[in-house]
Motif scaffolding. Structure first.
Motif, PDB file in Angstrom:
ATOM      1  N   ASP A   1     -15.813  -1.571  10.934  1.00  0.00           N
ATOM      2  CA  ASP A   1     -16.359  -0.827   9.976  1.00  0.00           C
ATOM      3  C   ASP A   1     -16.897   0.711  10.839  1.00  0.00           C
ATOM      4  OD1 ASP A   1     -17.514   0.995   8.237  1.00  0.00           O
ATOM      5  OD2 ASP A   1     -19.599  -0.452   8.728  1.00  0.00           O
ATOM      6  N   ALA A   2     -15.556   1.743  10.390  1.00  0.00           N
ATOM      7  CA  ALA A   2     -16.105   3.240  10.732  1.00  0.00           C
ATOM      8  C   ALA A   2     -17.487   3.725  11.031  1.00  0.00           C
ATOM      9  CB  ALA A   2     -15.199   4.232  10.505  1.00  0.00           C
TER      10      ALA A   2
ATOM     11  N   GLY B   1      -9.535   3.993   9.582  1.00  0.00           N
ATOM     12  CA  GLY B   1      -8.842   3.597   8.154  1.00  0.00           C
ATOM     13  C   GLY B   1      -8.002   3.641   8.187  1.00  0.00           C
TER      14      GLY B   1
ATOM     15  N   ASP C   1      -9.339  -0.290  11.220  1.00  0.00           N
ATOM     16  CA  ASP C   1      -9.576  -0.377   9.580  1.00  0.00           C
ATOM     17  C   ASP C   1     -10.539  -1.756   9.107  1.00  0.00           C
ATOM     18  OD1 ASP C   1      -7.477   0.851   6.972  1.00  0.00           O
ATOM     19  OD2 ASP C   1      -8.807  -0.966   6.821  1.00  0.00           O
ATOM     20  N   ALA C   2     -11.323  -1.326   7.807  1.00  0.00           N
ATOM     21  CA  ALA C   2     -12.126  -2.622   7.852  1.00  0.00           C
ATOM     22  C   ALA C   2     -11.302  -3.587   7.577  1.00  0.00           C
ATOM     23  CB  ALA C   2     -12.769  -1.524   6.951  1.00  0.00           C
TER      24      ALA C   2
ATOM     25  N   GLY D   1      -7.015   9.589   7.910  1.00  0.00           N
ATOM     26  CA  GLY D   1      -6.202   9.629   6.487  1.00  0.00           C
ATOM     27  C   GLY D   1      -6.888   9.517   4.853  1.00  0.00           C
TER      28      GLY D   1
ATOM     29  N   TYR E   1       1.004  -1.666   0.114  1.00  0.00           N
ATOM     30  CA  TYR E   1      -0.529   0.018   0.022  1.00  0.00           C
ATOM     31  C   TYR E   1       0.561   1.319   0.150  1.00  0.00           C
ATOM     32  CZ  TYR E   1      -3.145   4.062   1.122  1.00  0.00           C
ATOM     33  OH  TYR E   1      -3.688   4.532   1.591  1.00  0.00           O
TER      34      TYR E   1
HETATM   35  C1  LIG Z   1      -6.723   6.004   1.230  1.00  0.00           C
HETATM   36  S1  LIG Z   1      -6.593   4.237   2.389  1.00  0.00           S
HETATM   37  C2  LIG Z   1      -6.438   5.401   3.461  1.00  0.00           C
HETATM   38  C3  LIG Z   1      -5.029   4.167   3.994  1.00  0.00           C
HETATM   39  C4  LIG Z   1      -4.461   5.319   5.679  1.00  0.00           C
HETATM   40  N1  LIG Z   1      -4.834   6.453   6.685  1.00  0.00           N
HETATM   41  C5  LIG Z   1      -3.064   6.359   4.792  1.00  0.00           C
HETATM   42  O1  LIG Z   1      -3.161   7.820   5.357  1.00  0.00           O
HETATM   43  O2  LIG Z   1      -1.980   6.071   4.316  1.00  0.00           O
HETATM   44  C6  LIG Z   1      -7.739   4.175   2.746  1.00  0.00           C
HETATM   45  C7  LIG Z   1      -8.576   2.937   4.111  1.00  0.00           C
HETATM   46  O3  LIG Z   1      -9.751   3.234   4.777  1.00  0.00           O
HETATM   47  C8  LIG Z   1     -10.197   1.900   4.911  1.00  0.00           C
HETATM   48  N2  LIG Z   1     -11.640   1.555   5.004  1.00  0.00           N
HETATM   49  C9  LIG Z   1     -12.114   1.214   3.931  1.00  0.00           C
HETATM   50  N3  LIG Z   1     -13.829   2.361   4.676  1.00  0.00           N
HETATM   51  C10 LIG Z   1     -13.318   2.108   5.792  1.00  0.00           C
HETATM   52  C11 LIG Z   1     -14.648   1.620   6.909  1.00  0.00           C
HETATM   53  N4  LIG Z   1     -16.377   1.581   6.137  1.00  0.00           N
HETATM   54  N5  LIG Z   1     -14.171   0.913   7.839  1.00  0.00           N
HETATM   55  C12 LIG Z   1     -12.857   1.427   8.804  1.00  0.00           C
HETATM   56  N6  LIG Z   1     -12.163   1.204   7.301  1.00  0.00           N
HETATM   57  C13 LIG Z   1     -12.318   1.490   5.978  1.00  0.00           C
HETATM   58  C14 LIG Z   1      -9.250   1.309   4.301  1.00  0.00           C
HETATM   59  O4  LIG Z   1      -9.684  -0.696   4.533  1.00  0.00           O
HETATM   60  C15 LIG Z   1      -7.887   1.143   3.563  1.00  0.00           C
HETATM   61  O5  LIG Z   1      -7.249   0.837   4.856  1.00  0.00           O
END
Ligand SMILES: C[S@@+](CC[C@H](N)C(=O)[O-])C[C@H]1O[C@@H](n2cnc3c(N)ncnc32)[C@H](O)[C@@H]1O
Length: 287
Positions: A91-92, A48, A69-70, A108, A18
């Motif tokens: 789940d957020a 997340g 994180d999901a 972020g 990632y």
């Molecule tokens: C674009 S990445 C950003 C990761 C990190 N915050 C960063 O700045 O590098 C988005 C993250 O949000 C998580 N995510 C998406 N939908 C979510 C939800 N409903 N609940 C929790 N996490 C979620 C994804 O699994 C992913 O790891």
């Protein structure tokens, strides 16, 4: 935009690479933590969290960090890389932390991928102590000079025909009137509607200069390019030639600059809830 289940599938697949693919998240995570400005000892929740771009910057600032994180793959790696934080798959939109449990909530590059960002902001507000801070980053969409790559990709990677024909009786779904990628003003509007106050915003530019078309090609390879091109089979050579032609249109004095940009957003949960018709919309556990 993705549901939590879709996020799990999507981000599980790319968890190991990632931060290699999205090379700028570490830098922006550090800037977001600085922008949030927590005191050492603050109880911080990073939503997340991914591989921990924001969470590790919060740890470095002396926060007591919980990360959710999901994607279980992301959470597994977070736990292995940062045993000093508490990481959970969650789940957020349905977090199970009590009201007022955190002094700071961060996310972020997350709000733009959520299918219901308002619900997640309502939960963030609920979990914040009165006077607590929310800090978010948002990627600014700037396809701009990379428009040629979108067109080229559509030509090579779009299927010739749909895998399954659409049933004739199926009506076309009506477009959502306000559908579209979240922008910085839209996020500030959501924060205000969600009962946050004292909004602040900062623009961040992340130009990445590359030494010409070949360097752009090489840069894309570890970021998913290798797999995509391999999937093209005998058309891979043609794609590469057309890619290099397109990239030449971006070069200025031999250098191609990729313009990545983001906005940082900060707001506060007021000390006391408002009353009357401007009262907060209720979260799952009330306001
Ligand atoms: C674009 S990445 C950003 C990761 C990190 N915050 C960063 O700045 O590098 C988005 C993250 O949000 C998580 N995510 C998406 N939908 C979510 C939800 N409903 N609940 C929790 N996490 C979620 C994804 O699994 C992913 O790891």
């Amino acid at each position: 935009m993705v549901t939590a289940a879709q996020a799990q599938a999507k981000y599980d697949r790319i968890a190991d690479r990632y931060e290699e693919i999205f090379f700028y998240v570490g830098d922006i995570g550090a800037r977001l933590a600085a922008f949030a400005g927590p005191r050492p000892g603050s109880r911080a929740l990073d939503i997340g969290a991914g591989r921990g771009a924001v969470a590790r910057a919060l740890l470095a600032r002396g926060c007591v960090v919980t990360a959710i994180d999901a994607s279980p793959e992301m959470v597994g790696r977070l736990t292995a890389d940062h045993p000093e934080l508490t990481a959970r798959t969650m789940d957020a939109a349905r977090p199970d932390f009590p009201d007022g449990a955190f002094d700071l909530v961060t996310a972020g590059f997350v709000v733009q991928v959520l299918d219901d960002p308002a619900a997640v902001l309502a939960q963030a507000r609920r979990m914040l102590a009165p006077g607590g801070t929310i800090a978010l980053s948002l990627e600014r969409q700037s396809v701009g000079r990379l428009g040629w790559l979108q067109e080229l990709s559509a030509e090579f990677f779009a299927p010739d025909s749909p895998a399954e024909p659409e049933p004739e009786s199926q009506p076309e779904p009506e477009p959502e009137p306000d559908a579209g990628p979240m922008d910085a003003d839209g996020l500030d509007t959501l924060l205000t509607a969600g009962g946050f106050r004292d909004l602040a915003r900062e623009d961040v530019e992340m130009p990445l200069p590359l030494e010409g078309p070949d360097a752009l090609w090489e840069w894309l390879q570890p970021r998913g390019g290798t797999e995509l091109v391999a999937a093209l089979g005998e058309r891979a050579g043609e794609f590469r030639a057309r890619f290099l032609d397109g990239a030449r249109t971006m070069a200025e004095d031999g250098v191609i600059t990729l313009d990545f940009a983001a906005t940082l957003h900060r707001a506060r949960r007021p000390d006391r809830p408002p009353t009357g018709r401007h009262a907060y919309p209720a979260g799952r556990h009330g306001g």
